[in-house]
Design a protein around this motif. Structure first.
Motif, PDB file in Angstrom:
ATOM      1  N   LYS A  45       0.385   6.331   9.851  1.00 35.44           N
ATOM      2  CA  LYS A  45       1.231   6.164   8.754  1.00 35.44           C
ATOM      3  C   LYS A  45       1.171   4.993   8.006  1.00 35.44           C
ATOM      4  CE  LYS A  45       2.594  10.192   9.653  1.00 35.44           C
ATOM      5  NZ  LYS A  45       2.411  11.434   8.690  1.00 35.44           N
ATOM      6  N   TRP A  46       0.705   3.909   8.663  1.00 38.59           N
ATOM      7  CA  TRP A  46       0.673   2.558   7.779  1.00 38.59           C
ATOM      8  C   TRP A  46      -0.372   1.564   8.074  1.00 38.59           C
ATOM      9  CZ3 TRP A  46       0.757  -1.761  10.749  1.00 38.59           C
ATOM     10  CH2 TRP A  46       1.535  -1.697  11.948  1.00 38.59           C
ATOM     11  N   ILE A  47      -0.911   1.023   7.187  1.00 35.07           N
ATOM     12  CA  ILE A  47      -2.050  -0.264   7.342  1.00 35.07           C
ATOM     13  C   ILE A  47      -1.704  -1.443   6.946  1.00 35.07           C
ATOM     14  CG2 ILE A  47      -3.834   1.602   7.689  1.00 35.07           C
ATOM     15  CD1 ILE A  47      -4.680   0.519   4.788  1.00 35.07           C
ATOM     16  N   TYR A  48      -2.253  -2.548   7.738  1.00 31.11           N
ATOM     17  CA  TYR A  48      -1.927  -3.896   7.138  1.00 31.11           C
ATOM     18  C   TYR A  48      -3.261  -4.288   6.277  1.00 31.11           C
ATOM     19  CZ  TYR A  48      -1.186  -8.936   7.129  1.00 31.11           C
ATOM     20  OH  TYR A  48      -1.130 -10.079   6.680  1.00 31.11           O
ATOM     21  N   VAL A  49      -2.782  -4.429   4.969  1.00 29.67           N
ATOM     22  CA  VAL A  49      -3.710  -4.877   3.879  1.00 29.67           C
ATOM     23  C   VAL A  49      -4.118  -6.191   3.878  1.00 29.67           C
ATOM     24  CG1 VAL A  49      -4.345  -4.729   1.437  1.00 29.67           C
ATOM     25  CG2 VAL A  49      -3.026  -2.819   2.342  1.00 29.67           C
ATOM     26  N   GLN A  50      -5.088  -6.707   4.346  1.00 28.98           N
ATOM     27  CA  GLN A  50      -5.490  -7.961   4.648  1.00 28.98           C
ATOM     28  C   GLN A  50      -6.664  -8.301   3.702  1.00 28.98           C
ATOM     29  OE1 GLN A  50      -5.914  -8.961   8.794  1.00 28.98           O
ATOM     30  NE2 GLN A  50      -7.016 -11.162   8.425  1.00 28.98           N
ATOM     31  N   LYS A  51      -6.446  -9.602   2.841  1.00 27.55           N
ATOM     32  CA  LYS A  51      -7.691  -9.902   1.993  1.00 27.55           C
ATOM     33  C   LYS A  51      -8.112 -11.015   2.667  1.00 27.55           C
ATOM     34  CE  LYS A  51      -5.801  -7.757  -2.239  1.00 27.55           C
ATOM     35  NZ  LYS A  51      -5.344  -7.636  -3.284  1.00 27.55           N
ATOM     36  N   LYS A 270       1.377   8.417 -18.874  1.00 24.62           N
ATOM     37  CA  LYS A 270       2.081   8.098 -17.711  1.00 24.62           C
ATOM     38  C   LYS A 270       2.132   9.185 -16.935  1.00 24.62           C
ATOM     39  CE  LYS A 270       6.459   6.543 -18.798  1.00 24.62           C
ATOM     40  NZ  LYS A 270       7.694   6.770 -19.109  1.00 24.62           N
ATOM     41  N   GLU A 271       1.777   8.491 -15.436  1.00 26.49           N
ATOM     42  CA  GLU A 271       1.502   9.326 -14.409  1.00 26.49           C
ATOM     43  C   GLU A 271       2.897   9.591 -13.572  1.00 26.49           C
ATOM     44  OE1 GLU A 271      -1.451   7.477 -11.849  1.00 26.49           O
ATOM     45  OE2 GLU A 271      -3.065   7.810 -13.141  1.00 26.49           O
ATOM     46  N   GLN A 272       3.032  10.840 -12.947  1.00 35.13           N
ATOM     47  CA  GLN A 272       4.280  11.194 -12.331  1.00 35.13           C
ATOM     48  C   GLN A 272       3.781  11.981 -11.256  1.00 35.13           C
ATOM     49  OE1 GLN A 272       6.833  13.928 -14.204  1.00 35.13           O
ATOM     50  NE2 GLN A 272       8.731  12.561 -14.031  1.00 35.13           N
ATOM     51  N   TYR A 273       4.226  11.576  -9.952  1.00 35.09           N
ATOM     52  CA  TYR A 273       4.025  12.406  -8.703  1.00 35.09           C
ATOM     53  C   TYR A 273       5.299  12.342  -7.894  1.00 35.09           C
ATOM     54  CZ  TYR A 273      -0.550  10.540 -10.090  1.00 35.09           C
ATOM     55  OH  TYR A 273      -1.701  10.216 -10.677  1.00 35.09           O
ATOM     56  N   GLY A 274       5.201  13.537  -7.321  1.00 37.89           N
ATOM     57  CA  GLY A 274       6.348  13.626  -6.172  1.00 37.89           C
ATOM     58  C   GLY A 274       6.783  12.791  -5.055  1.00 37.89           C
ATOM     59  N   ASP A 275       5.501  12.118  -4.672  1.00 38.09           N
ATOM     60  CA  ASP A 275       5.560  11.223  -3.501  1.00 38.09           C
ATOM     61  C   ASP A 275       4.392  10.356  -3.618  1.00 38.09           C
ATOM     62  OD1 ASP A 275       6.591   9.737  -1.410  1.00 38.09           O
ATOM     63  OD2 ASP A 275       6.083  11.350   0.028  1.00 38.09           O
ATOM     64  N   THR A 276       4.384   9.265  -3.262  1.00 32.20           N
ATOM     65  CA  THR A 276       3.218   8.235  -3.330  1.00 32.20           C
ATOM     66  C   THR A 276       3.355   7.270  -2.098  1.00 32.20           C
ATOM     67  OG1 THR A 276       4.235   6.316  -4.412  1.00 32.20           O
ATOM     68  CG2 THR A 276       3.698   8.052  -5.912  1.00 32.20           C
ATOM     69  N   LEU A 277       2.103   6.769  -1.778  1.00 24.46           N
ATOM     70  CA  LEU A 277       1.997   5.486  -1.104  1.00 24.46           C
ATOM     71  C   LEU A 277       3.153   4.529  -1.251  1.00 24.46           C
ATOM     72  CD1 LEU A 277      -1.607   5.573   0.078  1.00 24.46           C
ATOM     73  CD2 LEU A 277       0.100   6.021   1.488  1.00 24.46           C
ATOM     74  N   HIS A 278       3.493   3.700  -0.298  1.00 25.64           N
ATOM     75  CA  HIS A 278       4.310   2.527  -0.797  1.00 25.64           C
ATOM     76  C   HIS A 278       3.714   1.276  -0.284  1.00 25.64           C
ATOM     77  CE1 HIS A 278       7.296   5.622  -1.609  1.00 25.64           C
ATOM     78  NE2 HIS A 278       8.283   4.792  -2.326  1.00 25.64           N
ATOM     79  N   PHE A 279       4.020   0.014  -0.667  1.00 28.79           N
ATOM     80  CA  PHE A 279       3.454  -1.238  -0.355  1.00 28.79           C
ATOM     81  C   PHE A 279       4.569  -2.137  -0.188  1.00 28.79           C
ATOM     82  CE2 PHE A 279       1.708  -5.453  -1.066  1.00 28.79           C
ATOM     83  CZ  PHE A 279       0.745  -5.380  -0.121  1.00 28.79           C
ATOM     84  N   CYS A 280       4.575  -2.747   1.110  1.00 35.50           N
ATOM     85  CA  CYS A 280       5.825  -3.695   1.514  1.00 35.50           C
ATOM     86  C   CYS A 280       5.148  -5.126   0.919  1.00 35.50           C
ATOM     87  CB  CYS A 280       6.043  -3.809   2.996  1.00 35.50           C
ATOM     88  SG  CYS A 280       7.231  -4.681   3.279  1.00 35.50           S
ATOM     89  N   LEU A 286       0.584  -0.936   3.809  1.00 39.44           N
ATOM     90  CA  LEU A 286       0.597  -0.077   2.904  1.00 39.44           C
ATOM     91  C   LEU A 286       0.837   1.307   3.784  1.00 39.44           C
ATOM     92  CD1 LEU A 286      -0.217   1.052   0.010  1.00 39.44           C
ATOM     93  CD2 LEU A 286      -2.648   1.356   0.889  1.00 39.44           C
ATOM     94  N   PHE A 287       1.710   2.029   3.458  1.00 35.40           N
ATOM     95  CA  PHE A 287       2.229   3.274   4.173  1.00 35.40           C
ATOM     96  C   PHE A 287       2.943   4.586   3.543  1.00 35.40           C
ATOM     97  CE2 PHE A 287       5.869   0.509   3.163  1.00 35.40           C
ATOM     98  CZ  PHE A 287       6.937   1.499   3.098  1.00 35.40           C
ATOM     99  N   CYS A 312      11.678  -4.789  -0.936  1.00 39.02           N
ATOM    100  CA  CYS A 312      10.340  -5.302  -0.735  1.00 39.02           C
ATOM    101  C   CYS A 312       9.292  -4.095  -1.030  1.00 39.02           C
ATOM    102  CB  CYS A 312      10.154  -5.719   0.503  1.00 39.02           C
ATOM    103  SG  CYS A 312      11.277  -7.253   0.979  1.00 39.02           S
ATOM    104  N   LEU A 313       9.922  -2.996  -1.220  1.00 40.02           N
ATOM    105  CA  LEU A 313       9.116  -1.701  -1.363  1.00 40.02           C
ATOM    106  C   LEU A 313       8.816  -1.448  -2.540  1.00 40.02           C
ATOM    107  CD1 LEU A 313      10.565   0.978   0.953  1.00 40.02           C
ATOM    108  CD2 LEU A 313       8.922  -0.836   1.677  1.00 40.02           C
ATOM    109  N   MET A 314       7.594  -1.081  -2.903  1.00 41.49           N
ATOM    110  CA  MET A 314       6.894  -0.676  -4.076  1.00 41.49           C
ATOM    111  C   MET A 314       5.889   0.278  -4.243  1.00 41.49           C
ATOM    112  SD  MET A 314       4.517  -3.474  -6.621  1.00 41.49           S
ATOM    113  CE  MET A 314       3.294  -3.678  -5.081  1.00 41.49           C
ATOM    114  N   PRO A 315       6.100   1.445  -5.134  1.00 39.77           N
ATOM    115  CA  PRO A 315       5.320   2.681  -5.162  1.00 39.77           C
ATOM    116  C   PRO A 315       3.894   2.124  -5.574  1.00 39.77           C
ATOM    117  CG  PRO A 315       6.971   2.638  -6.815  1.00 39.77           C
ATOM    118  CD  PRO A 315       7.532   1.535  -5.997  1.00 39.77           C
ATOM    119  N   ILE A 316       2.771   2.879  -4.933  1.00 43.58           N
ATOM    120  CA  ILE A 316       1.348   2.513  -5.422  1.00 43.58           C
ATOM    121  C   ILE A 316       1.169   3.691  -6.165  1.00 43.58           C
ATOM    122  CG2 ILE A 316      -0.539   1.816  -4.691  1.00 43.58           C
ATOM    123  CD1 ILE A 316       1.285  -0.463  -4.447  1.00 43.58           C
TER     124      ILE A 316
END
Length: 327
Positions: A45-51, A270-280, A286-287, A312-316
């Protein structure tokens, strides 16, 4: 091999010993092993985004790894997430297909097959999936020309076979006939005019408005309303963009419908979605966020250590998702 224990960045993993060796268990206690799964990929359900590498973590997360690990197969079964996943796959087809690993490309086409199957079964948004397949077909046709350059992972015959499959999917969608539903109760046309008009104003896609206007003569009149198209233009575009592409009628009035399609050619909508991934932003995770769990149990969807996780959450967006993995 070093021991990876729990720390403040990660909840750690739980394992159990079986006859066939150690198996990883998710937090709810269900075994991740799925004998019916075509590829041995763990879906989270989530992954760690590591750069980059740190003292605790080494390596980085790629777009292909995110595509493999995030549970997109379940996401397409949710109508709120279907358009989001389809748009993301369309962007990958346009520019990111060659950046995927072989396993990620195989997983991409497996999920794409499920998307097409859902449209054929549920008749949900075939136009979006047709555009996705058209973009994918165009990309593959241009890439398979450069066979000697090895721009695609795997044998070229595999990709030619996939191209044939895409053509077959396109034919199935073109031949799709949506049956007329027999309803003994109240239909859409039985609603009062002001309620039909209010529903039209809730639509953000011009093609949905046009298609709905073809259903009945009354809906056609409502769909041609200047105020409706004016509101749609203001929803998708800014005033500065209006000034540069002003479209007037013979009586010097603004033709808002023509204005919309003119602006559509020059500017992104403008894009509009019912639900998206979120980024903390605090955890760089990312989850997918389950709204029911978030409301009932105050579950933010991932092991967050922030004092106020919601801040801290941000829709992606689909494009932002791809940008996260550009190094």
């Amino acid at each position: 091999m070093p021991f990876l224990g729990k720390d403040w960045r990660s909840p750690g993993w739980t394992w159990t010993k079986t006859e066939h060796g150690w198996k990883r268990i998710v937090l709810c206690g269900e075994d991740l092993e799925d004998n019916n799964r075509e590829m041995d990929l763990k879906e989270d359900k989530w992954i760690y985004v590591q750069k980059g590498s740190t003292k605790e973590r080494h390596g980085y997360c790629t777009l292909g790894e995110a595509l493999n690990r995030l549970d997109f197969s379940s996401a397409i079964q949710d109508l709120r997430r279907f358009n989001y996943v389809a748009k993301l796959f369309q962007l990958i087809a346009r520019s990111q297909l060659t950046s995927l690993s072989g396993a990620a490309q195989k997983n991409y086409f497996n999920i794409l097959e499920k998307i097409v199957r859902k449209v054929l079964e549920d008749h949900y948004n075939p136009r979006l999936v047709k555009e996705l397949l058209q973009d994918l077909s165009t990309t593959l046709n241009s890439l398979t020309v450069h066979v000697g350059r090895c721009v695609l992972v795997g044998n070229v015959n595999i990709w030619l076979c996939r191209l044939e499959t895409i053509v077959k999917w396109q034919q199935q969608l073109n031949n799709l006939q949506i049956p007329k539903q027999m309803c003994n109760g109240m239909s859409f046309s039985d609603l009062p005019l002001h309620m039909q008009n209010k529903i039209l104003y809730k639509l953000s896609d011009a093609y949905d408005i046009i298609n709905l206007g073809q259903a009945t003569p009354t809906l056609h009149i409502l769909s041609e309303n200047r105020t409706l198209w004016k509101k749609l233009c203001h929803f998708h575009f800014s005033d500065k963009q209006f000034c540069r592409n002003l479209v007037l009628t013979k009586s010097d009035n603004v033709d808002w419908k023509l204005m919309y399609f003119t602006l559509q050619k020059h500017y992104p909508m403008k894009e509009q979605y019912g639900d998206t991934l979120h980024f903390c932003k605090h955890c760089s995770i990312l989850f997918w966020q389950d709204r029911h769990l978030a409301l009932i149990f105050k579950d933010c969807g991932h092991p967050c250590t922030a004092n106020n996780p919601d801040s801290c959450l941000m829709p992606i967006s689909p494009q932002h998702f791809i940008d996260l993995f550009k190094f």
